[in-house]
Design a protein around this motif. Structure first.
Motif, PDB file in Angstrom:
ATOM      1  N   VAL A 196       8.566 -63.138 -41.587  1.00  0.00           N
ATOM      2  CA  VAL A 196       9.409 -63.088 -40.397  1.00  0.00           C
ATOM      3  C   VAL A 196       9.301 -64.376 -39.588  1.00  0.00           C
ATOM      4  O   VAL A 196       8.309 -65.103 -39.670  1.00  0.00           O
ATOM      5  CB  VAL A 196       9.047 -61.891 -39.485  1.00  0.00           C
ATOM      6  N   THR A 198      11.520 -51.279 -41.583  1.00  0.00           N
ATOM      7  CA  THR A 198      10.143 -51.739 -41.491  1.00  0.00           C
ATOM      8  C   THR A 198      10.044 -53.245 -41.719  1.00  0.00           C
ATOM      9  O   THR A 198      10.789 -53.810 -42.523  1.00  0.00           O
ATOM     10  CB  THR A 198       9.223 -51.001 -42.484  1.00  0.00           C
ATOM     11  N   ARG A 199       9.150 -53.856 -41.020  1.00  0.00           N
ATOM     12  CA  ARG A 199       8.886 -55.286 -41.196  1.00  0.00           C
ATOM     13  C   ARG A 199       7.589 -55.494 -41.968  1.00  0.00           C
ATOM     14  O   ARG A 199       7.231 -56.615 -42.280  1.00  0.00           O
ATOM     15  CB  ARG A 199       8.782 -55.943 -39.830  1.00  0.00           C
ATOM     16  N   GLN A 200       6.907 -54.397 -42.233  1.00  0.00           N
ATOM     17  CA  GLN A 200       5.601 -54.446 -42.882  1.00  0.00           C
ATOM     18  C   GLN A 200       5.665 -55.251 -44.177  1.00  0.00           C
ATOM     19  O   GLN A 200       6.465 -54.947 -45.065  1.00  0.00           O
ATOM     20  CB  GLN A 200       5.117 -53.019 -43.159  1.00  0.00           C
ATOM     21  N   TYR A 206       4.208 -60.441 -41.883  1.00  0.00           N
ATOM     22  CA  TYR A 206       4.045 -59.494 -40.777  1.00  0.00           C
ATOM     23  C   TYR A 206       3.298 -58.251 -41.217  1.00  0.00           C
ATOM     24  O   TYR A 206       3.590 -57.670 -42.271  1.00  0.00           O
ATOM     25  CB  TYR A 206       5.430 -59.096 -40.273  1.00  0.00           C
ATOM     26  N   GLU A 214      14.276 -62.226 -40.115  1.00  0.00           N
ATOM     27  CA  GLU A 214      13.579 -62.046 -41.387  1.00  0.00           C
ATOM     28  C   GLU A 214      13.956 -63.186 -42.309  1.00  0.00           C
ATOM     29  O   GLU A 214      15.118 -63.588 -42.401  1.00  0.00           O
ATOM     30  CB  GLU A 214      14.015 -60.717 -41.998  1.00  0.00           C
ATOM     31  N   PRO A 227      16.130 -58.114 -37.840  1.00  0.00           N
ATOM     32  CA  PRO A 227      15.922 -57.279 -39.027  1.00  0.00           C
ATOM     33  C   PRO A 227      15.750 -55.805 -38.663  1.00  0.00           C
ATOM     34  O   PRO A 227      15.160 -55.484 -37.638  1.00  0.00           O
ATOM     35  CB  PRO A 227      14.650 -57.845 -39.650  1.00  0.00           C
ATOM     36  N   THR A 228      16.292 -54.946 -39.496  1.00  0.00           N
ATOM     37  CA  THR A 228      16.180 -53.504 -39.270  1.00  0.00           C
ATOM     38  C   THR A 228      15.174 -52.922 -40.253  1.00  0.00           C
ATOM     39  O   THR A 228      14.834 -53.530 -41.252  1.00  0.00           O
ATOM     40  CB  THR A 228      17.543 -52.812 -39.448  1.00  0.00           C
ATOM     41  N   LYS A 268       6.840 -58.180 -44.732  1.00  0.00           N
ATOM     42  CA  LYS A 268       7.939 -59.138 -44.835  1.00  0.00           C
ATOM     43  C   LYS A 268       7.557 -60.457 -44.166  1.00  0.00           C
ATOM     44  O   LYS A 268       6.688 -60.508 -43.298  1.00  0.00           O
ATOM     45  CB  LYS A 268       9.203 -58.585 -44.185  1.00  0.00           C
ATOM     46  N   VAL A 288       9.909 -60.312 -33.034  1.00  0.00           N
ATOM     47  CA  VAL A 288      10.410 -60.701 -34.346  1.00  0.00           C
ATOM     48  C   VAL A 288      11.890 -61.018 -34.185  1.00  0.00           C
ATOM     49  O   VAL A 288      12.699 -60.145 -33.888  1.00  0.00           O
ATOM     50  CB  VAL A 288      10.171 -59.602 -35.398  1.00  0.00           C
TER      51      VAL A 288
END
Length: 175
Positions: free
Chosen positions: A102, A96-98, A123, A169, A93-94, A100, A166
């Motif tokens: 995962v 922000t992962r905030q 995450y 996603e 995943p590209t 999400k 990670v």
């Protein structure tokens, strides 16, 4: 029985009419037992095509590079992912992962050569910005999203964040 149509080897057109189904039981609880997945990073070598099962997605989804299906087992994400669900994930995943959901891999020193362990969680991370304009994680938190009791967040400190990778996603429950 899987909720997907399997394709014969002759009918496989990777990511045009199918995506890989990885033999990976992803834990929605603690990290799963050590598992190996053939070519999880999605190369299209002939051997990877032969080694994996390929399935057609329901009509609501478009086949594309980087998507794959895996089963999620456990109750720690039951508000979003029922136990035993087949889920669609997007590799690497590209952005922000905030916040999400995962698929994370924990690779400790003892299992560095064995594929690591996998879990699905929400995450969160905290960062420290450095004087050169870059940043560094000070912690990564993997949180359950469940109605069941007994599940806790897992926090990785600044010294441990390198052990968390990670992989993908969560896109949707697909079967």
């Amino acid at each position: 029985m899987l909720p997907f149509r399997h394709l014969s080897r002759e009918g496989i057109r990777p990511f045009e009419n199918c995506v890989p189904l990885y033999d990976l039981k992803v834990a929605a609880g603690k990290f799963s037992d050590e598992q190996q997945v053939t070519d999880i990073y999605g190369g299209l070598r002939e051997q990877a095509i032969q080694d994996n099962e390929w399935v057609q997605l329901p009509n609501a989804f478009r086949h594309q590079q980087g998507l794959f299906v895996a089963q999620v087992v456990g109750e720690s994400m039951n508000r979003r992912i029922p136990n035993g669900s087949w889920c669609l994930f997007r590799l690497n995943p590209t952005g922000t992962r905030q916040g999400k959901i995962v698929l994370a891999q924990h690779r400790g020193i003892a299992d560095a050569d064995n594929g690591g362990e996998f879990t699905v969680k929400k995450y969160e991370s905290n960062k420290r910005f450095l004087s050169d304009g870059t940043w560094r994680h000070t912690s990564i938190i993997l949180r359950p999203d469940t109605t069941a009791s007994g599940y806790e967040s897992r926090t990785f400190t600044e010294e441990q964040v390198e052990d968390v990778n990670v992989i993908a996603e969560f896109v949707a429950v697909s079967g």
